[in-house]
Design a protein around this motif. Structure first.
Motif, PDB file in Angstrom:
ATOM      1  N   ILE A  91       0.778  -1.143   0.054  1.00 45.51           N
ATOM      2  CA  ILE A  91       0.120  -0.089   0.073  1.00 45.51           C
ATOM      3  C   ILE A  91       0.821   1.255   0.149  1.00 45.51           C
ATOM      4  CG2 ILE A  91      -2.048  -1.131   1.062  1.00 45.51           C
ATOM      5  CD1 ILE A  91      -1.393   0.276   3.604  1.00 45.51           C
ATOM      6  N   GLU A  92       2.134   1.183   0.488  1.00 45.07           N
ATOM      7  CA  GLU A  92       3.051   2.381   0.654  1.00 45.07           C
ATOM      8  C   GLU A  92       4.277   2.249   1.116  1.00 45.07           C
ATOM      9  OE1 GLU A  92       0.797   4.891   3.105  1.00 45.07           O
ATOM     10  OE2 GLU A  92       1.049   3.907   4.858  1.00 45.07           O
ATOM     11  N   ALA A  93       4.968   3.181   0.930  1.00 45.17           N
ATOM     12  CA  ALA A  93       6.262   2.924   1.731  1.00 45.17           C
ATOM     13  C   ALA A  93       6.362   3.798   3.259  1.00 45.17           C
ATOM     14  CB  ALA A  93       7.352   3.675   0.836  1.00 45.17           C
ATOM     15  N   ILE A  94       7.585   3.531   3.833  1.00 48.60           N
ATOM     16  CA  ILE A  94       7.567   4.071   5.355  1.00 48.60           C
ATOM     17  C   ILE A  94       7.106   5.641   5.226  1.00 48.60           C
ATOM     18  CG2 ILE A  94       8.922   4.465   7.106  1.00 48.60           C
ATOM     19  CD1 ILE A  94      10.903   2.216   6.373  1.00 48.60           C
ATOM     20  N   GLN A  95       7.519   6.284   4.308  1.00 49.87           N
ATOM     21  CA  GLN A  95       7.219   7.809   4.361  1.00 49.87           C
ATOM     22  C   GLN A  95       6.723   8.326   3.142  1.00 49.87           C
ATOM     23  OE1 GLN A  95      10.134   6.522   3.380  1.00 49.87           O
ATOM     24  NE2 GLN A  95      11.629   7.480   4.739  1.00 49.87           N
ATOM     25  N   GLY A  96       5.802   7.647   2.519  1.00 46.06           N
ATOM     26  CA  GLY A  96       5.332   8.074   1.126  1.00 46.06           C
ATOM     27  C   GLY A  96       4.513   6.952   0.179  1.00 46.06           C
ATOM     28  N   ASN A  97       3.721   7.531  -0.502  1.00 50.99           N
ATOM     29  CA  ASN A  97       2.930   6.738  -1.308  1.00 50.99           C
ATOM     30  C   ASN A  97       3.868   5.993  -2.514  1.00 50.99           C
ATOM     31  OD1 ASN A  97       0.761   9.032  -0.579  1.00 50.99           O
ATOM     32  ND2 ASN A  97      -0.080   7.192  -0.580  1.00 50.99           N
ATOM     33  N   ILE A  98       3.240   4.784  -2.724  1.00 54.95           N
ATOM     34  CA  ILE A  98       4.071   3.924  -3.585  1.00 54.95           C
ATOM     35  C   ILE A  98       3.404   3.943  -5.162  1.00 54.95           C
ATOM     36  CG2 ILE A  98       2.823   1.951  -3.178  1.00 54.95           C
ATOM     37  CD1 ILE A  98       6.508   1.996  -4.397  1.00 54.95           C
ATOM     38  N   PHE A  99       4.165   4.000  -6.059  1.00 54.98           N
ATOM     39  CA  PHE A  99       3.535   4.100  -7.609  1.00 54.98           C
ATOM     40  C   PHE A  99       4.475   3.075  -8.433  1.00 54.98           C
ATOM     41  CE2 PHE A  99       1.877   8.097  -6.375  1.00 54.98           C
ATOM     42  CZ  PHE A  99       0.873   8.425  -7.275  1.00 54.98           C
ATOM     43  N   MET A 100       3.711   2.348  -9.252  1.00 53.33           N
ATOM     44  CA  MET A 100       4.134   1.212 -10.219  1.00 53.33           C
ATOM     45  C   MET A 100       3.808   1.306 -11.516  1.00 53.33           C
ATOM     46  SD  MET A 100       3.416  -2.758  -9.953  1.00 53.33           S
ATOM     47  CE  MET A 100       1.828  -2.613 -10.354  1.00 53.33           C
ATOM     48  N   VAL A 101       4.654   1.478 -12.426  1.00 48.69           N
ATOM     49  CA  VAL A 101       4.641   1.486 -13.817  1.00 48.69           C
ATOM     50  C   VAL A 101       4.974   0.085 -14.502  1.00 48.69           C
ATOM     51  CG1 VAL A 101       5.655   2.390 -16.063  1.00 48.69           C
ATOM     52  CG2 VAL A 101       5.739   3.891 -13.997  1.00 48.69           C
ATOM     53  N   VAL A 102       4.091  -0.179 -15.323  1.00 42.23           N
ATOM     54  CA  VAL A 102       4.212  -1.628 -16.000  1.00 42.23           C
ATOM     55  C   VAL A 102       3.544  -1.353 -17.216  1.00 42.23           C
ATOM     56  CG1 VAL A 102       3.330  -3.765 -16.270  1.00 42.23           C
ATOM     57  CG2 VAL A 102       3.355  -2.893 -13.809  1.00 42.23           C
ATOM     58  N   GLY A 103       4.578  -1.319 -18.245  1.00 49.32           N
ATOM     59  CA  GLY A 103       4.194  -0.807 -19.620  1.00 49.32           C
ATOM     60  C   GLY A 103       3.944   0.552 -19.919  1.00 49.32           C
ATOM     61  N   GLU A 104       2.615   0.726 -20.443  1.00 48.24           N
ATOM     62  CA  GLU A 104       2.218   2.142 -20.427  1.00 48.24           C
ATOM     63  C   GLU A 104       1.113   2.515 -19.383  1.00 48.24           C
ATOM     64  OE1 GLU A 104       3.343   4.154 -22.786  1.00 48.24           O
ATOM     65  OE2 GLU A 104       4.792   2.483 -23.362  1.00 48.24           O
ATOM     66  N   ARG A 105       1.130   1.825 -18.212  1.00 49.81           N
ATOM     67  CA  ARG A 105       0.061   1.961 -17.058  1.00 49.81           C
ATOM     68  C   ARG A 105       1.065   2.470 -15.928  1.00 49.81           C
ATOM     69  NH1 ARG A 105      -2.839  -1.640 -14.827  1.00 49.81           N
ATOM     70  NH2 ARG A 105      -5.124  -0.346 -15.182  1.00 49.81           N
ATOM     71  N   LEU A 106       0.402   3.469 -15.250  1.00 48.12           N
ATOM     72  CA  LEU A 106       0.990   3.830 -13.918  1.00 48.12           C
ATOM     73  C   LEU A 106      -0.095   3.644 -12.771  1.00 48.12           C
ATOM     74  CD1 LEU A 106       3.027   5.510 -12.187  1.00 48.12           C
ATOM     75  CD2 LEU A 106       1.676   7.368 -12.599  1.00 48.12           C
ATOM     76  N   VAL A 107       0.382   2.917 -11.902  1.00 47.98           N
ATOM     77  CA  VAL A 107      -0.608   2.265 -11.055  1.00 47.98           C
ATOM     78  C   VAL A 107      -0.166   2.620  -9.476  1.00 47.98           C
ATOM     79  CG1 VAL A 107      -1.688   0.142  -9.785  1.00 47.98           C
ATOM     80  CG2 VAL A 107      -1.004   0.350 -12.525  1.00 47.98           C
ATOM     81  N   THR A 108      -1.311   3.197  -8.691  1.00 44.95           N
ATOM     82  CA  THR A 108      -1.042   3.360  -7.245  1.00 44.95           C
ATOM     83  C   THR A 108      -2.150   2.892  -6.408  1.00 44.95           C
ATOM     84  OG1 THR A 108      -0.258   4.968  -5.720  1.00 44.95           O
ATOM     85  CG2 THR A 108      -1.956   5.574  -7.063  1.00 44.95           C
ATOM     86  N   PRO A 109      -2.139   2.143  -5.273  1.00 42.39           N
ATOM     87  CA  PRO A 109      -3.174   1.680  -4.478  1.00 42.39           C
ATOM     88  C   PRO A 109      -4.269   2.807  -4.359  1.00 42.39           C
ATOM     89  CG  PRO A 109      -1.049   0.750  -3.519  1.00 42.39           C
ATOM     90  CD  PRO A 109      -0.733   1.929  -4.712  1.00 42.39           C
ATOM     91  N   PRO A 110      -5.669   2.398  -4.198  1.00 37.42           N
ATOM     92  CA  PRO A 110      -6.569   3.375  -3.813  1.00 37.42           C
ATOM     93  C   PRO A 110      -6.516   3.452  -2.239  1.00 37.42           C
ATOM     94  CG  PRO A 110      -7.429   1.083  -4.285  1.00 37.42           C
ATOM     95  CD  PRO A 110      -6.231   1.052  -4.581  1.00 37.42           C
ATOM     96  N   VAL A 111      -6.983   4.790  -1.687  1.00 35.25           N
ATOM     97  CA  VAL A 111      -6.913   4.904  -0.373  1.00 35.25           C
ATOM     98  C   VAL A 111      -7.678   3.871   0.374  1.00 35.25           C
ATOM     99  CG1 VAL A 111      -7.610   6.708   1.311  1.00 35.25           C
ATOM    100  CG2 VAL A 111      -6.612   7.437  -0.818  1.00 35.25           C
ATOM    101  N   SER A 112      -8.688   3.336  -0.279  1.00 32.93           N
ATOM    102  CA  SER A 112      -9.476   2.342   0.433  1.00 32.93           C
ATOM    103  C   SER A 112      -8.684   1.301   0.968  1.00 32.93           C
ATOM    104  CB  SER A 112     -10.623   1.951  -0.414  1.00 32.93           C
ATOM    105  OG  SER A 112     -10.130   1.439  -1.782  1.00 32.93           O
ATOM    106  N   GLU A 113      -7.486   1.073   0.268  1.00 32.67           N
ATOM    107  CA  GLU A 113      -6.423  -0.071   0.979  1.00 32.67           C
ATOM    108  C   GLU A 113      -5.900  -0.088   2.060  1.00 32.67           C
ATOM    109  OE1 GLU A 113      -5.286  -3.514  -0.918  1.00 32.67           O
ATOM    110  OE2 GLU A 113      -7.566  -2.930  -0.929  1.00 32.67           O
ATOM    111  N   GLY A 114      -5.970   1.318   2.731  1.00 34.37           N
ATOM    112  CA  GLY A 114      -5.299   1.747   3.796  1.00 34.37           C
ATOM    113  C   GLY A 114      -4.156   2.753   3.814  1.00 34.37           C
ATOM    114  N   CYS A 115      -3.927   3.179   2.319  1.00 33.38           N
ATOM    115  CA  CYS A 115      -2.577   4.010   2.367  1.00 33.38           C
ATOM    116  C   CYS A 115      -3.118   5.460   2.812  1.00 33.38           C
ATOM    117  CB  CYS A 115      -2.250   3.970   0.786  1.00 33.38           C
ATOM    118  SG  CYS A 115      -3.295   4.450  -0.220  1.00 33.38           S
TER     119      CYS A 115
END
Length: 279
Positions: free
Chosen positions: A179-203
């Motif tokens: 859901i996140e890193a110790i002191q920030g949100n996490i983003f992931m790039v796969v191909g041409e997509r940028l993904v981050t967890p929704p806030v509903s996941e607890g981030c």
């Protein structure tokens, strides 16, 4: 009388004996970046602080407007002579009294600031290695999305990272999703997509997270989504990076045996600096 580090002193000599933020973590906070006497993303910080206070049923003073919030931050950095670039934290805590049940819901606040070396958000080329922190998990609930002073999990994860020669750790929720890193949100790039967890996941509902989501939509050909990220997904990623309002964007170069590119994160840092008007 109280015993403080083995010495008996009067209770009045130590303000922490009744402070609810210290005793119960009964406090919320915002950390902002100030550049050239301007609070970056002022509205986002102010409204997140107000939302956090409402969630934990703190009484919001009538005079605590956005203009007042801004003034309290700027007066301090101006007096300290660091208004060109500063990190400022405002902590709001419920006033003394009571045990778990407060005597009332009124609040006080504390603002402190430190100078930052640069105005621009920098792009660091150095190696940055992370791994999962699996000793404790963040629950999928509204309290997890606000910035309270209950940060024992983050503190413990930071010690774990330091002991294992890591630059950071990725945190999991109670269903084992990233859901996140110790002191920030996490983003992931796969191909041409940028993904981050929704806030509903607890981030954390990060201020820089919001900026990056908006900026990423201006990159041609890049699809932006808020979706669940599993630990398995990290191995399929082309790029990983962490965001927070002080650092901006921190690229991750290594997770276990996988190395990552930094193309999208580099573009986003450039766009952030363009918004500052100093690029």
């Amino acid at each position: 009388m109280i015993n403080f580090n083995g010495t008996l002193v009067t209770q009045e000599s130590n303000i922490l004996t009744q402070n609810r933020g210290f005793l119960y973590g009964d406090a919320v906070f915002e950390t902002v970046k100030i550049v050239n006497s301007k609070v970056l993303y002022l509205e986002d910080h102010y409204f997140r602080l107000m939302a956090s206070m409402r969630v934990v049923r703190m009484e919001i003073p009538m005079h605590f407007t956005m203009e007042y919030f801004e003034e309290q931050l700027l007066v301090l950095v101006d007096k300290m002579g660091i208004s060109e670039s500063a990190r400022v934290r405002i902590t709001v805590f419920r006033n003394d009294g009571g045990y778990y049940l407060p005597i009332d819901q009124t609040v006080s606040f504390l603002v402190h600031a430190t100078a930052l070396d640069t105005i621009l958000y920098s792009f660091e080329e150095k190696d940055y290695e992370v791994d999962l922190f699996k000793d404790f998990y963040i629950t999928k609930q509204l309290l997890s999305s606000i910035k309270s002073t209950n940060r024992m999990l983050n503190v413990t994860a930071s010690i774990f990272a330091n002991e294992n020669g890591l630059d950071n750790c990725l945190l999991l929720n109670d269903v084992k999703n990233v859901i996140e890193a110790i002191q920030g949100n996490i983003f992931m790039v796969v191909g041409e997509r940028l993904v981050t967890p929704p806030v509903s996941e607890g981030c954390l509902n990060g201020v820089m997270r919001k900026q990056v989501l908006n900026l990423a939509k201006t990159i041609q050909g890049l699809e932006v989504a808020e979706e669940i990220i599993s630990p398995f997904d990290l191995q399929k990623a082309d790029e990983l990076f962490i965001t927070n309002v002080i650092k901006g964007i921190q690229p991750i170069t290594r997770y276990r045996k996988k190395t990552f590119k930094t193309n999208v994160s580099r573009q986003l840092v450039e766009k952030l600096n363009e918004l500052l008007g100093t690029s």
